[in-house]
Write an enzyme that holds these catalytic residues in place. Structure first.
Site, short mmCIF file in Angstrom:
data_model
loop_
_atom_site.label_atom_id
_atom_site.label_comp_id
_atom_site.label_asym_id
_atom_site.label_seq_id
_atom_site.Cartn_x
_atom_site.Cartn_y
_atom_site.Cartn_z
N GLY A 91 0.81 -1.22 0.00
CA GLY A 91 0.00 0.00 0.00
C GLY A 91 0.84 1.26 0.00
N ARG A 94 3.86 6.05 1.79
CA ARG A 94 4.32 7.45 1.84
C ARG A 94 3.71 8.24 0.69
NH1 ARG A 94 10.38 7.82 -0.58
NH2 ARG A 94 10.33 6.06 -1.99
N ASP A 126 9.18 6.14 7.37
CA ASP A 126 8.85 7.47 7.89
C ASP A 126 7.84 8.21 7.02
OD1 ASP A 126 10.34 8.14 5.68
OD2 ASP A 126 11.99 9.07 6.80
N GLY A 127 7.46 7.60 5.88
CA GLY A 127 6.46 8.23 5.03
C GLY A 127 6.99 9.39 4.20
N ARG A 177 2.66 13.51 -8.80
CA ARG A 177 2.82 12.63 -9.96
C ARG A 177 1.48 12.42 -10.63
NH1 ARG A 177 5.39 6.84 -8.69
NH2 ARG A 177 3.36 6.20 -7.91
N ASP A 253 3.97 -4.84 -7.40
CA ASP A 253 3.34 -3.58 -6.99
C ASP A 253 3.86 -2.41 -7.82
OD1 ASP A 253 5.64 -4.48 -5.37
OD2 ASP A 253 5.58 -2.46 -4.55
N ASN A 254 4.89 -2.64 -8.62
CA ASN A 254 5.41 -1.58 -9.49
C ASN A 254 5.10 -1.86 -10.94
OD1 ASN A 254 6.43 -0.20 -7.29
ND2 ASN A 254 8.46 -1.12 -7.45
N ASP A 263 7.25 4.24 -10.94
CA ASP A 263 8.19 4.13 -9.83
C ASP A 263 9.65 4.09 -10.26
OD1 ASP A 263 6.34 4.46 -7.92
OD2 ASP A 263 6.49 2.48 -7.02
P1 AMP Z 1 8.79 1.04 -3.67
O1 AMP Z 1 9.96 0.13 -3.55
O2 AMP Z 1 9.13 2.50 -3.68
O3 AMP Z 1 7.89 0.66 -4.79
O4 AMP Z 1 7.94 0.89 -2.32
C1 AMP Z 1 7.53 -0.36 -1.82
C2 AMP Z 1 6.66 -0.15 -0.60
O5 AMP Z 1 7.39 0.48 0.45
C3 AMP Z 1 5.41 0.67 -0.82
O6 AMP Z 1 4.40 0.12 -0.04
C4 AMP Z 1 5.84 2.03 -0.30
O7 AMP Z 1 4.74 2.81 0.10
C5 AMP Z 1 6.72 1.65 0.87
N1 AMP Z 1 7.69 2.70 1.22
C6 AMP Z 1 8.80 3.06 0.54
N2 AMP Z 1 9.46 4.06 1.17
C7 AMP Z 1 8.75 4.34 2.29
C8 AMP Z 1 8.90 5.28 3.37
N3 AMP Z 1 9.94 6.13 3.43
N4 AMP Z 1 7.98 5.27 4.34
C9 AMP Z 1 6.93 4.43 4.31
N5 AMP Z 1 6.73 3.53 3.33
C10 AMP Z 1 7.62 3.48 2.33
MG MG Z 2 6.27 1.21 -5.67
#
Ligand code: AMP
Ligand code: MG
Length: 487
Positions: A91, A94, A126-127, A177, A253-254, A263
């Site tokens: 989900g 952030r 940290d979002g 975005r 998820d990407n 992403d």
């Molecule tokens: P990503 O690898 O960027 O596609 O992210 C994979 C998952 O990690 C997704 O659910 C993102 O929302 C979560 N995520 C990535 N970076 C953060 C962050 N700094 N804080 C909270 N969730 C994160």
């Molecule tokens: Mg992603």
């Protein structure tokens, strides 16, 4: 753009129609918002006024800190296979979906914020997001768009004034975005795992209406949806491969249902041609290496098929058989897109040369690039001058001169079209070393390089004097390039 006029602009179709996948949520405060980059062209396309986006109210919209009345920002739920391992609940950890806008051509587009604070999906994170990686997503998306690749695009990057703790403390930012939607394979995985067939069906209907409307007319609309996504993704990955693009984190998820690239984390363009090329620090097994991308995409689509099985047929075995047959469209679609694209990269129109002969020439050229570790982009680009009678720039790239001369003679005999060559082989891509320089300078407060880089990659095909630096691969001392996820 007064906040009032934005009210009428946003829809909340995802939040309304797929409420089980949407958690209403608010962005974190941005103590001192400052606009770093704004995509004027995209703003206008969306019917937004760029000047008004760059006002205090505009920046509040772009950071999610003040919503137009009626807008319902949500964090979207999705699951996903990350490097092959299943996570039932990822989900938007952030990110927030602000809502949908109708663009000037009547298309529905998502406005989504990344780096907007913690949500119920944040797990340990940290979002937040740092300035560098958000600008990187801006640059890469604009480059891909200019290169003709379906992609999400950045509308803006706004520095928040809030520090972000990574290996060091970095300035924080929010990326705004735009995507044709944020439906992912992982969205279907999440919906399927709830066991709520009604939800899964509503999600599939939503995806059909939004992205693959012709599937609604098919005898088996859900099967047609699956095949449409298979075809869109096969064609997308072929485009990446033709450009030497390495996505780096092809988790389910990407992977979008629309067929847009999404992403831009650890992605980068390959320079010296080697199918084993990997940039991401965590991809130690090479799962998402350049040469493995078609296999990774097909694997993800098999996971998509699994999530759709209950919609394909009542009988599980029958559903699996249908899914396998439809997934079979991936390989031929990918191969056709790859060989058509390579033919164009050799400047050969449909009429020039027999298919087998052209395929063989293309394969040989790629092997020459590989043997001498020639920069993929420069190698193809130099074919344009060679077609115009000046082969030296091309010959200068290779060690095996006898081999390349023999190849050139056979290729020139097919009368390659130099303008097709220049339209099929970019001169300017976001070079890894220049991306790093630009992001380092921007993180330190100087945006000149990143602005210049965006201008250069927006016009990839036409040579412009003074930009020689942007056309050259990284100097030797830049060394092996490593990129990072989730920053
Ligand atoms: P990503 O690898 O960027 O596609 O992210 C994979 C998952 O990690 C997704 O659910 C993102 O929302 C979560 N995520 C990535 N970076 C953060 C962050 N700094 N804080 C909270 N969730 C994160
Ligand atoms: Mg992603």
């Amino acid at each position: 753009m007064t906040t009032g006029s934005v009210t009428t602009v946003f829809q909340h179709r995802f939040a309304d129609e797929l409420g089980e996948l949407a958690v209403p949520w608010q962005a974190a405060e941005a103590p001192n918002p400052r606009l770093l980059l704004l995509n004027d062209e995209l703003a206008v396309e969306l019917g937004l006024d760029p000047e008004e986006l760059n006002t205090p109210d505009g920046l509040r919209l772009l950071t999610g800190t003040r919503m137009p009345p009626g807008a319902t920002p949500v964090a979207q739920a999705y699951a996903g296979h990350q490097f092959g391992g299943y996570s039932p609940r990822l989900g938007d950890g952030r990110a927030l979906l602000i809502g949908e806008l109708t663009d000037r051509e009547g298309r529905l587009r998502d406005l989504h914020l990344k780096g907007s604070g913690r949500t119920p999906f944040s797990r340990g994170g940290d979002g937040l997001a740092a300035v560098g990686p958000m600008l990187r997503e801006y640059v890469m998306g604009e480059a891909m768009h200019a290169l003709g690749v379906p992609t999400t695009r950045a509308l803006a990057v706004v520095a928040t004034g809030r520090p972000v703790r990574r290996e060091t403390v970095l300035p924080g930012a929010v990326l705004a975005r735009v995507a044709s939607s944020h439906l992912r394979v992982g969205t279907f995985q999440y919906a399927a795992a709830t066991g709520d067939l009604g939800l899964l069906r509503r999600l599939a209907d939503f995806a059909i209406e939004r992205h693959h409307p012709t599937a609604a007319l098919a005898e088996h609309p859900y099967r047609a949806l699956f095949e449409s996504v298979v075809v869109a993704q096969a064609e997308l990955v072929a485009r990446w491969m033709l450009l030497g693009f390495v996505h780096g984190v092809m988790n389910t998820d990407n992977m979008t249902i629309s067929g847009e690239t999404i992403d831009y984390g650890p992605c980068a363009f390959m320079e010296a041609f080697d199918p084993a090329t990997v940039f991401s620090s965590i991809d130690t097994g090479g799962r998402y290496s350049y040469g493995n991308q078609p296999v990774a995409a097909e694997w993800n689509l098999a996971r998509f098929a699994e999530s759709l099985l209950p919609l394909l047929a009542d009988d599980q075995d029958a559903a699996v058989a249908l899914a396998v047959e439809s997934l079979g469209r991936f390989a031929p679609t990918y191969s056709a897109a790859w060989s058509t694209g390579l033919r164009a990269k050799l400047g050969l129109s449909r009429a020039a040369g027999a298919v087998d002969e052209v395929d063989e020439l293309a394969e040989q050229f790629v092997q020459f690039l590989r043997a001498d570790r020639v920069d993929w982009t420069s190698g193809f680009r130099a074919l344009g001058s060679a077609a115009r009678g000046s082969a030296e720039p091309l010959r200068g790239l290779f060690l095996d001169l006898a081999g390349i001369d023999d190849w050139l003679a056979r290729w020139l005999a097919l009368a390659p079209d130099d303008s097709l060559l220049d339209r099929s082989n970019p001169l300017y891509i976001p070079r890894n070393h220049l991306v790093e320089d630009a992001l380092d300078a921007a993180t330190a407060g100087d945006l000149a390089l990143v602005r210049q880089l965006v201008e250069v990659v927006r016009h990839p095909w036409t040579e412009r004097p003074g930009l020689e630096l942007y056309a050259a691969p990284a100097p030797e001392d830049f060394g092996r390039y490593t990129t990072y996820c989730g920053t």
